[in-house]
Design an enzyme around this catalytic site. Structure first.
Site, PDB file in Angstrom:
ATOM      1  N   ASP A 132       0.920  -1.147   0.115  1.00 34.41           N
ATOM      2  CA  ASP A 132       0.028   0.186  -0.064  1.00 34.41           C
ATOM      3  C   ASP A 132       0.859   1.324  -0.020  1.00 34.41           C
ATOM      4  OD1 ASP A 132      -2.133  -1.622   0.241  1.00 34.41           O
ATOM      5  OD2 ASP A 132      -2.769  -0.970   2.296  1.00 34.41           O
ATOM      6  N   ARG A 182      -0.707  -0.616  -9.029  1.00 37.86           N
ATOM      7  CA  ARG A 182      -2.110  -0.130  -8.415  1.00 37.86           C
ATOM      8  C   ARG A 182      -2.199   1.163  -8.418  1.00 37.86           C
ATOM      9  NH1 ARG A 182      -3.282  -1.701  -2.724  1.00 37.86           N
ATOM     10  NH2 ARG A 182      -3.751  -3.889  -3.303  1.00 37.86           N
TER      11      ARG A 182
HETATM   12  C1  FAD Z   1      -7.968  -1.753  -3.546  1.00 38.09           C
HETATM   13  C2  FAD Z   1      -7.813  -0.271  -3.085  1.00 38.09           C
HETATM   14  C3  FAD Z   1      -6.404  -0.301  -2.507  1.00 38.09           C
HETATM   15  C4  FAD Z   1      -6.474   0.958  -2.002  1.00 38.09           C
HETATM   16  N1  FAD Z   1      -5.013   1.462  -1.459  1.00 38.09           N
HETATM   17  C5  FAD Z   1      -4.792   2.611  -1.120  1.00 38.09           C
HETATM   18  C6  FAD Z   1      -3.517   2.849  -0.757  1.00 38.09           C
HETATM   19  O1  FAD Z   1      -2.469   2.029  -0.686  1.00 38.09           O
HETATM   20  N2  FAD Z   1      -3.343   4.211  -0.630  1.00 38.09           N
HETATM   21  C7  FAD Z   1      -4.169   5.350  -0.833  1.00 38.09           C
HETATM   22  O2  FAD Z   1      -3.689   6.524  -0.381  1.00 38.09           O
HETATM   23  N3  FAD Z   1      -5.342   4.978  -0.910  1.00 38.09           N
HETATM   24  C8  FAD Z   1      -5.776   3.417  -1.187  1.00 38.09           C
HETATM   25  N4  FAD Z   1      -6.892   3.293  -1.472  1.00 38.09           N
HETATM   26  C9  FAD Z   1      -8.121   4.266  -1.378  1.00 38.09           C
HETATM   27  C10 FAD Z   1      -8.082   5.476  -2.457  1.00 38.09           C
HETATM   28  O3  FAD Z   1      -7.302   6.248  -2.625  1.00 38.09           O
HETATM   29  C11 FAD Z   1      -9.497   6.254  -2.344  1.00 38.09           C
HETATM   30  O4  FAD Z   1      -9.463   6.909  -1.144  1.00 38.09           O
HETATM   31  C12 FAD Z   1     -10.647   5.654  -2.352  1.00 38.09           C
HETATM   32  O5  FAD Z   1     -10.515   4.408  -3.280  1.00 38.09           O
HETATM   33  C13 FAD Z   1     -11.903   6.542  -2.843  1.00 38.09           C
HETATM   34  O6  FAD Z   1     -11.597   6.967  -4.127  1.00 38.09           O
HETATM   35  P1  FAD Z   1     -12.333   6.722  -5.667  1.00 38.09           P
HETATM   36  O7  FAD Z   1     -11.471   6.231  -6.540  1.00 38.09           O
HETATM   37  O8  FAD Z   1     -13.107   5.451  -5.169  1.00 38.09           O
HETATM   38  O9  FAD Z   1     -12.995   7.867  -5.965  1.00 38.09           O
HETATM   39  P2  FAD Z   1     -14.158   9.007  -5.301  1.00 38.09           P
HETATM   40  O10 FAD Z   1     -14.090   9.869  -6.235  1.00 38.09           O
HETATM   41  O11 FAD Z   1     -13.564   9.074  -3.877  1.00 38.09           O
HETATM   42  O12 FAD Z   1     -15.438   7.884  -5.306  1.00 38.09           O
HETATM   43  C14 FAD Z   1     -16.113   7.626  -6.517  1.00 38.09           C
HETATM   44  C15 FAD Z   1     -17.585   7.240  -6.008  1.00 38.09           C
HETATM   45  O13 FAD Z   1     -17.237   5.908  -5.291  1.00 38.09           O
HETATM   46  C16 FAD Z   1     -18.107   5.953  -4.024  1.00 38.09           C
HETATM   47  N5  FAD Z   1     -17.443   5.839  -2.840  1.00 38.09           N
HETATM   48  C17 FAD Z   1     -16.013   6.020  -2.716  1.00 38.09           C
HETATM   49  N6  FAD Z   1     -15.577   5.579  -1.868  1.00 38.09           N
HETATM   50  C18 FAD Z   1     -16.453   5.591  -0.795  1.00 38.09           C
HETATM   51  C19 FAD Z   1     -16.566   5.087   0.544  1.00 38.09           C
HETATM   52  N7  FAD Z   1     -15.517   4.892   1.539  1.00 38.09           N
HETATM   53  N8  FAD Z   1     -17.968   4.967   1.100  1.00 38.09           N
HETATM   54  C20 FAD Z   1     -18.861   5.055   0.355  1.00 38.09           C
HETATM   55  N9  FAD Z   1     -18.689   5.538  -1.027  1.00 38.09           N
HETATM   56  C21 FAD Z   1     -17.734   5.576  -1.399  1.00 38.09           C
HETATM   57  C22 FAD Z   1     -18.766   7.526  -3.970  1.00 38.09           C
HETATM   58  O14 FAD Z   1     -20.156   6.987  -4.518  1.00 38.09           O
HETATM   59  C23 FAD Z   1     -18.172   8.291  -4.938  1.00 38.09           C
HETATM   60  O15 FAD Z   1     -18.766   9.113  -5.262  1.00 38.09           O
HETATM   61  C24 FAD Z   1      -7.438   2.132  -1.994  1.00 38.09           C
HETATM   62  C25 FAD Z   1      -8.535   1.714  -2.439  1.00 38.09           C
HETATM   63  C26 FAD Z   1      -8.879   0.633  -3.188  1.00 38.09           C
HETATM   64  C27 FAD Z   1     -10.291   0.344  -3.968  1.00 38.09           C
END
Ligand code: FAD
Length: 305
Positions: A132, A182
């Site tokens: 991560d 990723r």
């Molecule tokens: C497999 C995986 C690994 C990850 N690893 C890391 C890492 O190593 N380091 C790091 O900094 N971040 C990590 N993240 C988190 C990432 O950085 C984002 O904070 C998170 O994925 C939300 O961003 P999004 O791309 O979904 O877009 P967003 O614009 O935040 O979300 C898109 C849509 O998805 C929905 N959504 C998103 N998150 C949520 C939630 N928590 N609850 C409810 N609805 C939601 C909402 O409807 C939103 O409108 C990881 C995420 C995933 C999926």
């Protein structure tokens, strides 16, 4: 909304809140939406269910900023046991770790030795260890450790955050590695000197980076992209970009978090795209949970309700 997000991200790092809030029943109850349980067996049971529905899975044992040597050994033992159970039960489940869980905060060599052990074990089981990406202060060291480990191991994956200004350069450098990469948007409260703050600009950067990750030359070299997002606009963009360039959906995958946008997860699966669900578990769930709440303010209203 930005202020609310900042307050939540501050809460995730606050010791007093981290001790008090997890004890409240309403907080524990709302957690179940994002986490099947605190135990490895809870996570693996859910992996089994998801695999039955044809999702791949990734697990991560919560707990960051471990600051005692013995505790890092406990994390390695935990994952050793997880790999053994995953192998015995023939699950299609990978492991994702945070380097601060392996000692990065106080002893880089110890962290590398711990990671080395995990990679060696995973290699025996034909499995991958994902790293991560944590807060900005760990980025340089995380990339350095990743590059060092990549000299000996191909079963390693690294995460890059689209909200950082420097990620375009970091990606350019990592594209030459035949590695698992990723892409996420980024979950921490970073300063504007290092991170893009405007959501539309982060989304645009994510799409630009994903376009680079889908270039035919690098895919042919063994580079394997994972797009970790729940953003349907970006997901559509990636699928269209792949189709436009005649790139097979087997060469990349989507990753999403357990319990978030389940309907979208199913749609992706049903459109013959590869998707893995990341399940987090463990007793130290508070900072991780608050970061999930911060990602969508609606979660806070659900929690309070
Ligand atoms: C497999 C995986 C690994 C990850 N690893 C890391 C890492 O190593 N380091 C790091 O900094 N971040 C990590 N993240 C988190 C990432 O950085 C984002 O904070 C998170 O994925 C939300 O961003 P999004 O791309 O979904 O877009 P967003 O614009 O935040 O979300 C898109 C849509 O998805 C929905 N959504 C998103 N998150 C949520 C939630 N928590 N609850 C409810 N609805 C939601 C909402 O409807 C939103 O409108 C990881 C995420 C995933 C999926």
């Amino acid at each position: 909304m930005a202020l609310l997000k900042n307050i939540l991200l501050w809460t995730s790092k606050n010791d007093w809140m981290s001790q008090k809030l997890p004890k409240y029943k309403f907080v524990q109850n709302s957690l179940s939406r994002f986490m099947p349980g605190e135990l490895l067996s809870d996570a693996l049971e859910e992996c089994k269910n998801l695999e039955y529905s044809e999702y791949g899975t990734i697990i991560t044992y919560l707990g960051e900023n471990v600051n005692l040597e013995e505790d890092t050994y406990q994390v390695v033992d935990h994952y050793r046991n997880a790999l053994i159970v995953i192998d015995k039960t023939s699950l299609n489940t990978l492991i994702s770790v945070k380097l601060t869980q392996l000692g990065l905060d106080f002893d880089k060599n110890l962290c590398m030795e711990n990671l080395n052990q995990l990679l060696k074990l995973a290699k025996n089981y034909n499995s991958i260890i994902w790293i991560d990406m944590e807060e900005y202060c760990y980025l340089e060291q995380t990339l350095e450790i990743f590059k060092k480990m990549s000299e000996n191991y191909h079963n390693i994956g690294i995460t890059l955050q689209a909200y950082l200004h420097r990620t375009t350069q970091d990606l350019d450098e990592l594209l030459s590695y035949a590695t698992n990469l990723r892409l996420v948007k980024g979950a921490y409260n970073e300063n504007s000197s290092v991170a893009i703050k405007n959501k539309d600009d982060i989304d645009t950067n994510y799409m630009n980076l994903s376009k680079k990750m889908l270039s035919k030359d690098i895919l042919n070299n063994g580079f394997k992209p994972s797009f970790a997002t729940h953003d349907d606009r970006i997901i559509d963009y990636i699928i269209n970009e792949a189709e436009r360039n005649l790139i097979s959906s087997d060469t990349y995958e989507f990753n999403m978090l357990y319990g978030i946008r389940k309907k979208l997860q199913k749609e992706i699966l049903e459109s013959n795209q590869n998707i893995k669900i990341l399940i987090s578990y463990g007793e130290q769930w508070f900072p991780w949970y608050i970061r999930r709440i911060a990602e969508n303010p609606k979660n806070l209203f659900l929690l309070l309700k």
